[in-house]
Scaffold this motif. Structure first.
Motif, mmCIF file in Angstrom:
data_model
loop_
_atom_site.group_PDB
_atom_site.id
_atom_site.type_symbol
_atom_site.label_atom_id
_atom_site.label_comp_id
_atom_site.label_asym_id
_atom_site.label_seq_id
_atom_site.Cartn_x
_atom_site.Cartn_y
_atom_site.Cartn_z
ATOM 1 N N TYR A 21 26.587 -19.901 70.989
ATOM 2 C CA TYR A 21 27.195 -20.470 69.755
ATOM 3 C C TYR A 21 25.868 -19.688 68.122
ATOM 4 O O TYR A 21 24.709 -19.759 68.697
ATOM 5 C CB TYR A 21 27.010 -22.382 69.651
ATOM 6 C CG TYR A 21 26.921 -22.863 67.784
ATOM 7 C CD1 TYR A 21 27.640 -23.208 67.785
ATOM 8 C CD2 TYR A 21 25.640 -22.890 67.329
ATOM 9 C CE1 TYR A 21 28.112 -23.662 66.639
ATOM 10 C CE2 TYR A 21 25.786 -22.865 66.141
ATOM 11 C CZ TYR A 21 27.219 -23.404 65.097
ATOM 12 O OH TYR A 21 27.472 -24.247 64.053
ATOM 13 N N GLU A 22 26.770 -18.869 67.589
ATOM 14 C CA GLU A 22 26.382 -18.675 66.347
ATOM 15 C C GLU A 22 25.475 -19.294 65.244
ATOM 16 O O GLU A 22 26.235 -19.561 64.802
ATOM 17 C CB GLU A 22 27.167 -17.634 66.263
ATOM 18 C CG GLU A 22 26.743 -16.359 65.034
ATOM 19 C CD GLU A 22 27.673 -15.700 64.046
ATOM 20 O OE1 GLU A 22 27.315 -14.800 63.032
ATOM 21 O OE2 GLU A 22 28.260 -14.931 64.986
ATOM 22 N N GLN A 23 24.147 -19.278 65.581
ATOM 23 C CA GLN A 23 23.190 -20.167 64.649
ATOM 24 C C GLN A 23 24.062 -19.619 62.722
ATOM 25 O O GLN A 23 23.568 -18.465 62.983
ATOM 26 C CB GLN A 23 21.966 -20.010 64.812
ATOM 27 C CG GLN A 23 21.183 -21.738 64.716
ATOM 28 C CD GLN A 23 21.648 -22.665 64.911
ATOM 29 O OE1 GLN A 23 22.574 -22.919 65.494
ATOM 30 N NE2 GLN A 23 21.314 -23.335 64.211
ATOM 31 N N MET A 24 23.660 -20.635 62.051
ATOM 32 C CA MET A 24 24.382 -20.301 60.701
ATOM 33 C C MET A 24 22.442 -19.737 59.974
ATOM 34 O O MET A 24 21.694 -20.691 60.794
ATOM 35 C CB MET A 24 24.589 -20.932 59.961
ATOM 36 C CG MET A 24 26.339 -21.018 60.449
ATOM 37 S SD MET A 24 27.518 -19.689 60.723
ATOM 38 C CE MET A 24 27.398 -19.728 61.667
ATOM 39 N N GLU A 29 28.115 -20.328 54.870
ATOM 40 C CA GLU A 29 27.791 -19.223 55.434
ATOM 41 C C GLU A 29 28.932 -19.445 56.431
ATOM 42 O O GLU A 29 30.187 -18.721 56.054
ATOM 43 C CB GLU A 29 27.006 -19.137 56.690
ATOM 44 C CG GLU A 29 27.763 -17.767 57.511
ATOM 45 C CD GLU A 29 26.429 -17.465 57.841
ATOM 46 O OE1 GLU A 29 26.234 -16.280 59.118
ATOM 47 O OE2 GLU A 29 24.621 -17.739 58.122
ATOM 48 N N ARG A 30 29.640 -20.947 56.810
ATOM 49 C CA ARG A 30 30.638 -20.986 57.422
ATOM 50 C C ARG A 30 31.192 -23.222 56.881
ATOM 51 O O ARG A 30 29.923 -23.739 57.720
ATOM 52 C CB ARG A 30 30.338 -21.281 59.132
ATOM 53 C CG ARG A 30 31.503 -21.442 59.612
ATOM 54 C CD ARG A 30 31.235 -21.066 61.645
ATOM 55 N NE ARG A 30 31.168 -20.082 62.257
ATOM 56 C CZ ARG A 30 30.647 -20.101 63.057
ATOM 57 N NH1 ARG A 30 30.528 -21.013 63.562
ATOM 58 N NH2 ARG A 30 30.115 -18.440 63.622
ATOM 59 N N VAL A 31 31.720 -23.394 56.203
ATOM 60 C CA VAL A 31 32.420 -24.375 56.551
ATOM 61 C C VAL A 31 33.912 -24.819 57.304
ATOM 62 O O VAL A 31 34.611 -23.941 57.140
ATOM 63 C CB VAL A 31 32.649 -24.373 54.559
ATOM 64 C CG1 VAL A 31 33.595 -25.932 54.254
ATOM 65 C CG2 VAL A 31 31.738 -23.764 54.511
ATOM 66 N N GLN A 32 33.826 -26.581 57.496
ATOM 67 C CA GLN A 32 35.050 -26.177 58.743
ATOM 68 C C GLN A 32 35.237 -27.371 57.774
ATOM 69 O O GLN A 32 34.849 -28.245 57.474
ATOM 70 C CB GLN A 32 34.244 -27.638 59.655
ATOM 71 C CG GLN A 32 33.930 -26.639 60.555
ATOM 72 C CD GLN A 32 33.258 -27.537 61.840
ATOM 73 O OE1 GLN A 32 34.245 -28.192 62.701
ATOM 74 N NE2 GLN A 32 32.397 -26.624 62.678
ATOM 75 N N ASP A 57 29.518 -28.885 55.840
ATOM 76 C CA ASP A 57 28.728 -27.462 55.387
ATOM 77 C C ASP A 57 28.464 -27.181 57.242
ATOM 78 O O ASP A 57 27.202 -28.358 57.747
ATOM 79 C CB ASP A 57 27.824 -26.813 54.798
ATOM 80 C CG ASP A 57 27.292 -25.562 54.404
ATOM 81 O OD1 ASP A 57 27.190 -25.119 55.285
ATOM 82 O OD2 ASP A 57 25.376 -25.857 53.970
ATOM 83 N N GLU A 58 28.272 -25.908 58.115
ATOM 84 C CA GLU A 58 27.267 -26.059 59.566
ATOM 85 C C GLU A 58 25.800 -26.259 59.321
ATOM 86 O O GLU A 58 25.308 -26.467 60.608
ATOM 87 C CB GLU A 58 28.562 -24.796 59.963
ATOM 88 C CG GLU A 58 29.844 -25.546 60.836
ATOM 89 C CD GLU A 58 29.974 -24.308 61.759
ATOM 90 O OE1 GLU A 58 28.958 -24.094 62.441
ATOM 91 O OE2 GLU A 58 30.668 -24.578 62.569
ATOM 92 N N TYR A 59 25.519 -25.408 58.069
ATOM 93 C CA TYR A 59 24.096 -25.191 58.162
ATOM 94 C C TYR A 59 23.428 -26.230 57.986
ATOM 95 O O TYR A 59 22.477 -26.549 58.804
ATOM 96 C CB TYR A 59 23.782 -23.937 56.890
ATOM 97 C CG TYR A 59 22.291 -23.878 56.760
ATOM 98 C CD1 TYR A 59 21.802 -22.685 57.733
ATOM 99 C CD2 TYR A 59 21.722 -24.257 56.141
ATOM 100 C CE1 TYR A 59 20.176 -22.365 57.875
ATOM 101 C CE2 TYR A 59 19.917 -23.698 55.951
ATOM 102 C CZ TYR A 59 19.223 -23.047 56.778
ATOM 103 O OH TYR A 59 18.439 -22.838 56.979
ATOM 104 N N ARG A 61 24.671 -29.147 57.887
ATOM 105 C CA ARG A 61 25.823 -30.424 57.227
ATOM 106 C C ARG A 61 26.136 -31.508 56.954
ATOM 107 O O ARG A 61 26.346 -32.892 56.606
ATOM 108 C CB ARG A 61 25.290 -31.351 58.975
ATOM 109 C CG ARG A 61 24.428 -30.274 59.898
ATOM 110 C CD ARG A 61 26.350 -30.715 60.439
ATOM 111 N NE ARG A 61 24.928 -29.752 62.266
ATOM 112 C CZ ARG A 61 26.610 -28.742 62.735
ATOM 113 N NH1 ARG A 61 27.835 -28.692 62.301
ATOM 114 N NH2 ARG A 61 25.876 -28.375 63.649
#
Length: 83
Positions: A21-24, A29-32, A57-59, A61
């Motif tokens: 898993y690539e940590q943000m 940076e990455r939004v689901q 937001d994955e960073y 939450r």
């Protein structure tokens, strides 16, 4: 034929190795984004149909929710602008 070894042998499949898993590293940076139909039993008006748009937001939450009466490109664009 199988017992006598007359069938060609299948090549072994490579074992599955999941990517780590690539940590943000920063917020946004990455939004689901996901869209779900809200069940009718959760709505007071039985004639209304709602779609729940969700962005996480994955960073950080942080979660952002909004409901729309239709699932369309207009609703999707409006949701992304509001995020």
């Amino acid at each position: 034929m199988k017992k006598l070894g007359m069938l060609p042998k299948k090549p072994k499949k490579a074992t599955y190795k999941p990517k780590p898993y690539e940590q943000m590293t920063y917020p946004g940076e990455r939004v689901q984004v996901d869209v779900k139909v809200v069940p009718r039993k959760c709505i007071a008006d039985p004639e209304m149909k709602l779609y729940q748009y969700t962005a996480i937001d994955e960073y950080t939450r942080i979660r952002f929710l909004y409901g729309y009466e239709e699932q369309s490109t207009y609703s999707s664009a409006d949701f992304v602008k509001g995020w």
